[in-house]
Design a protein around this motif. Structure first.
Motif, PDB file in Angstrom:
ATOM      1  N   TRP A 113     105.968 -61.321 -21.413  1.00 35.10           N
ATOM      2  CA  TRP A 113     105.943 -62.289 -22.357  1.00 35.10           C
ATOM      3  C   TRP A 113     105.246 -63.559 -21.793  1.00 35.10           C
ATOM      4  O   TRP A 113     104.516 -64.174 -22.460  1.00 35.10           O
ATOM      5  CB  TRP A 113     107.161 -62.745 -22.619  1.00 35.10           C
ATOM      6  CG  TRP A 113     107.942 -61.613 -23.962  1.00 35.10           C
ATOM      7  CD1 TRP A 113     108.930 -60.699 -23.885  1.00 35.10           C
ATOM      8  CD2 TRP A 113     107.216 -61.429 -25.516  1.00 35.10           C
ATOM      9  NE1 TRP A 113     108.829 -59.974 -25.086  1.00 35.10           N
ATOM     10  CE2 TRP A 113     107.708 -60.546 -25.834  1.00 35.10           C
ATOM     11  CE3 TRP A 113     106.351 -62.158 -25.930  1.00 35.10           C
ATOM     12  CZ2 TRP A 113     107.666 -60.594 -27.289  1.00 35.10           C
ATOM     13  CZ3 TRP A 113     106.020 -62.091 -27.311  1.00 35.10           C
ATOM     14  CH2 TRP A 113     106.850 -60.862 -27.835  1.00 35.10           C
ATOM     15  N   PRO A 114     105.674 -64.125 -20.679  1.00 36.24           N
ATOM     16  CA  PRO A 114     104.948 -65.286 -20.192  1.00 36.24           C
ATOM     17  C   PRO A 114     103.368 -65.034 -20.100  1.00 36.24           C
ATOM     18  O   PRO A 114     102.679 -66.083 -20.332  1.00 36.24           O
ATOM     19  CB  PRO A 114     105.340 -65.401 -18.694  1.00 36.24           C
ATOM     20  CG  PRO A 114     106.613 -64.886 -18.744  1.00 36.24           C
ATOM     21  CD  PRO A 114     106.550 -63.812 -19.612  1.00 36.24           C
ATOM     22  N   HIS A 115     102.767 -63.722 -19.756  1.00 38.04           N
ATOM     23  CA  HIS A 115     101.497 -63.389 -20.030  1.00 38.04           C
ATOM     24  C   HIS A 115     100.939 -63.738 -21.403  1.00 38.04           C
ATOM     25  O   HIS A 115      99.794 -64.225 -21.812  1.00 38.04           O
ATOM     26  CB  HIS A 115     101.168 -62.149 -19.300  1.00 38.04           C
ATOM     27  CG  HIS A 115      99.643 -61.935 -19.336  1.00 38.04           C
ATOM     28  ND1 HIS A 115      99.048 -61.398 -20.311  1.00 38.04           N
ATOM     29  CD2 HIS A 115      98.762 -61.931 -18.205  1.00 38.04           C
ATOM     30  CE1 HIS A 115      97.733 -61.102 -19.813  1.00 38.04           C
ATOM     31  NE2 HIS A 115      97.560 -61.395 -18.697  1.00 38.04           N
ATOM     32  N   SER A 123      99.607 -58.188 -21.017  1.00 40.25           N
ATOM     33  CA  SER A 123     100.053 -58.024 -19.639  1.00 40.25           C
ATOM     34  C   SER A 123     100.063 -56.991 -18.788  1.00 40.25           C
ATOM     35  O   SER A 123      99.516 -56.910 -17.711  1.00 40.25           O
ATOM     36  CB  SER A 123     101.291 -58.823 -19.384  1.00 40.25           C
ATOM     37  OG  SER A 123     102.298 -57.975 -19.893  1.00 40.25           O
ATOM     38  N   TRP A 150      97.044 -60.616 -28.195  1.00 41.21           N
ATOM     39  CA  TRP A 150      97.991 -60.766 -26.914  1.00 41.21           C
ATOM     40  C   TRP A 150      99.066 -59.967 -26.784  1.00 41.21           C
ATOM     41  O   TRP A 150      99.747 -59.746 -25.878  1.00 41.21           O
ATOM     42  CB  TRP A 150      98.653 -62.276 -27.519  1.00 41.21           C
ATOM     43  CG  TRP A 150      99.394 -62.428 -28.455  1.00 41.21           C
ATOM     44  CD1 TRP A 150      99.079 -62.923 -29.796  1.00 41.21           C
ATOM     45  CD2 TRP A 150     100.689 -61.877 -29.005  1.00 41.21           C
ATOM     46  NE1 TRP A 150      99.834 -62.854 -30.662  1.00 41.21           N
ATOM     47  CE2 TRP A 150     101.185 -62.434 -30.297  1.00 41.21           C
ATOM     48  CE3 TRP A 150     101.705 -61.317 -28.182  1.00 41.21           C
ATOM     49  CZ2 TRP A 150     102.208 -62.083 -30.842  1.00 41.21           C
ATOM     50  CZ3 TRP A 150     102.902 -61.265 -28.819  1.00 41.21           C
ATOM     51  CH2 TRP A 150     103.071 -61.581 -30.287  1.00 41.21           C
ATOM     52  N   ALA A 191     110.164 -59.924 -18.822  1.00 38.90           N
ATOM     53  CA  ALA A 191     109.886 -61.182 -18.250  1.00 38.90           C
ATOM     54  C   ALA A 191     108.606 -61.372 -17.623  1.00 38.90           C
ATOM     55  O   ALA A 191     108.304 -62.323 -17.297  1.00 38.90           O
ATOM     56  CB  ALA A 191     111.092 -61.250 -17.344  1.00 38.90           C
ATOM     57  N   ARG A 192     107.912 -60.029 -17.276  1.00 38.66           N
ATOM     58  CA  ARG A 192     106.554 -60.324 -16.883  1.00 38.66           C
ATOM     59  C   ARG A 192     105.501 -60.416 -17.820  1.00 38.66           C
ATOM     60  O   ARG A 192     104.766 -61.038 -17.576  1.00 38.66           O
ATOM     61  CB  ARG A 192     106.211 -59.144 -16.078  1.00 38.66           C
ATOM     62  CG  ARG A 192     104.858 -59.098 -15.199  1.00 38.66           C
ATOM     63  CD  ARG A 192     104.589 -57.885 -14.418  1.00 38.66           C
ATOM     64  NE  ARG A 192     103.356 -57.422 -14.872  1.00 38.66           N
ATOM     65  CZ  ARG A 192     102.988 -56.001 -14.724  1.00 38.66           C
ATOM     66  NH1 ARG A 192     104.025 -55.113 -14.766  1.00 38.66           N
ATOM     67  NH2 ARG A 192     101.905 -55.697 -15.288  1.00 38.66           N
ATOM     68  N   LEU A 245     112.988 -68.001 -22.734  1.00 42.90           N
ATOM     69  CA  LEU A 245     111.845 -68.645 -22.174  1.00 42.90           C
ATOM     70  C   LEU A 245     111.667 -69.937 -23.027  1.00 42.90           C
ATOM     71  O   LEU A 245     111.847 -69.815 -24.231  1.00 42.90           O
ATOM     72  CB  LEU A 245     110.459 -67.773 -22.339  1.00 42.90           C
ATOM     73  CG  LEU A 245     110.581 -66.365 -21.556  1.00 42.90           C
ATOM     74  CD1 LEU A 245     109.754 -65.477 -22.288  1.00 42.90           C
ATOM     75  CD2 LEU A 245     110.413 -66.503 -20.015  1.00 42.90           C
ATOM     76  N   THR A 246     110.948 -70.850 -22.644  1.00 46.38           N
ATOM     77  CA  THR A 246     110.538 -71.904 -23.225  1.00 46.38           C
ATOM     78  C   THR A 246     108.802 -72.208 -23.144  1.00 46.38           C
ATOM     79  O   THR A 246     108.519 -71.932 -21.970  1.00 46.38           O
ATOM     80  CB  THR A 246     111.161 -73.349 -23.294  1.00 46.38           C
ATOM     81  OG1 THR A 246     111.161 -73.625 -21.725  1.00 46.38           O
ATOM     82  CG2 THR A 246     112.649 -73.149 -23.432  1.00 46.38           C
ATOM     83  N   HIS A 247     108.322 -72.806 -23.873  1.00 46.43           N
ATOM     84  CA  HIS A 247     106.806 -72.815 -23.622  1.00 46.43           C
ATOM     85  C   HIS A 247     106.223 -73.831 -24.558  1.00 46.43           C
ATOM     86  O   HIS A 247     106.568 -73.848 -25.792  1.00 46.43           O
ATOM     87  CB  HIS A 247     106.001 -71.215 -23.767  1.00 46.43           C
ATOM     88  CG  HIS A 247     104.787 -71.540 -23.687  1.00 46.43           C
ATOM     89  ND1 HIS A 247     104.320 -71.211 -22.104  1.00 46.43           N
ATOM     90  CD2 HIS A 247     103.658 -71.722 -24.184  1.00 46.43           C
ATOM     91  CE1 HIS A 247     102.803 -71.149 -22.138  1.00 46.43           C
ATOM     92  NE2 HIS A 247     102.470 -71.620 -23.466  1.00 46.43           N
ATOM     93  N   LEU A 273     102.077 -65.380 -23.849  1.00 43.79           N
ATOM     94  CA  LEU A 273     102.293 -66.901 -24.135  1.00 43.79           C
ATOM     95  C   LEU A 273     101.307 -67.585 -23.439  1.00 43.79           C
ATOM     96  O   LEU A 273     100.676 -68.631 -24.239  1.00 43.79           O
ATOM     97  CB  LEU A 273     103.624 -67.545 -23.720  1.00 43.79           C
ATOM     98  CG  LEU A 273     104.922 -66.747 -24.313  1.00 43.79           C
ATOM     99  CD1 LEU A 273     106.232 -67.424 -23.719  1.00 43.79           C
ATOM    100  CD2 LEU A 273     104.955 -66.969 -25.867  1.00 43.79           C
ATOM    101  N   ARG A 274     100.751 -67.138 -22.284  1.00 45.05           N
ATOM    102  CA  ARG A 274      99.687 -67.859 -21.639  1.00 45.05           C
ATOM    103  C   ARG A 274      98.476 -67.744 -22.488  1.00 45.05           C
ATOM    104  O   ARG A 274      97.511 -68.377 -22.724  1.00 45.05           O
ATOM    105  CB  ARG A 274      99.482 -67.577 -20.237  1.00 45.05           C
ATOM    106  CG  ARG A 274      98.541 -68.396 -19.490  1.00 45.05           C
ATOM    107  CD  ARG A 274      98.742 -68.048 -18.080  1.00 45.05           C
ATOM    108  NE  ARG A 274      97.419 -68.957 -17.224  1.00 45.05           N
ATOM    109  CZ  ARG A 274      97.045 -68.237 -16.180  1.00 45.05           C
ATOM    110  NH1 ARG A 274      97.446 -67.010 -15.719  1.00 45.05           N
ATOM    111  NH2 ARG A 274      95.830 -68.988 -15.794  1.00 45.05           N
TER     112      ARG A 274
END
Length: 181
Positions: A131-133, A39, A35, A128-129, A11-13, A135-136
């Motif tokens: 980590w983006p959460h 999620s 955090w 994959a579900r 992932l990149t963010h 990071l958000r």
């Protein structure tokens, strides 16, 4: 050798904050609590961090009646730019390695994230579900610090991390409300 895409999550963010602040959110127990596992509705408790190569980290992740114990060892600690650590769900065969590289990018930070070692495809899908959460949640708190959002609109020059935990909590609650709608 090519990456096994079924066993690697990249992932990149971009974060609206300097690497030192993103590093603090990633490594301070009082900030991790907001955090980690967010999620999936978990809340981290009893967070212990010995932030040095060979040091360990651990936490108890709770969602209602479900408790997970997660721990690992730090392999590389190069504040505020690189963190590599193991990630293990106790009582399972889930052992993975996470690397987080924080690179200055303009006024912010670009995260290059890699997690490898998933025991199966479903574990990769869940992360994959998740980590983006997470990071958000982190990014939303950083935006609030810069005056974009509702928590600190009058303090765009704020550079210390007092109050970041409150912003992380607010970001987590906002995202939970959005997900419920």
């Amino acid at each position: 050798m090519d990456d096994n895409s079924a066993n690697a999550l990249r992932l990149t963010h971009h974060f609206a904050g300097p690497p030192a602040l993103v590093w603090a959110i990633w490594t301070r127990p009082d900030l991790i609590r907001s955090w980690f596992g967010s999620s999936h509705g978990f809340r981290a408790h009893d967070i212990a961090v010995d932030l040095r190569p060979g040091g360990t980290w651990s936490l108890r992740n709770v969602n209602g009646d479900v408790t997970e114990h997660v721990s690992g060892t730090y392999h590389e600690v190069e504040a505020p730019n690189r963190l590599v650590y193991s990630y293990h769900f106790e009582g399972t065969d889930f052992f993975s390695i996470i690397s987080a590289d924080l690179v200055p990018e303009g006024d912010g930070t670009r995260l290059h994230f890699l997690q490898t070692g998933f025991p199966d495809a479903q574990a990769r899908v869940e992360h994959a579900r998740g980590w983006p959460h997470a990071l958000r949640v982190m990014g939303d708190a950083l935006l609030a610090m810069h005056g974009v959002g509702t928590l600190w609109p009058a303090l765009p020059e704020k550079t210390h991390i007092d109050g970041v935990a409150r912003d992380l909590e607010a970001a987590r609650e906002r995202l939970a409300r959005e997900a419920a709608q």
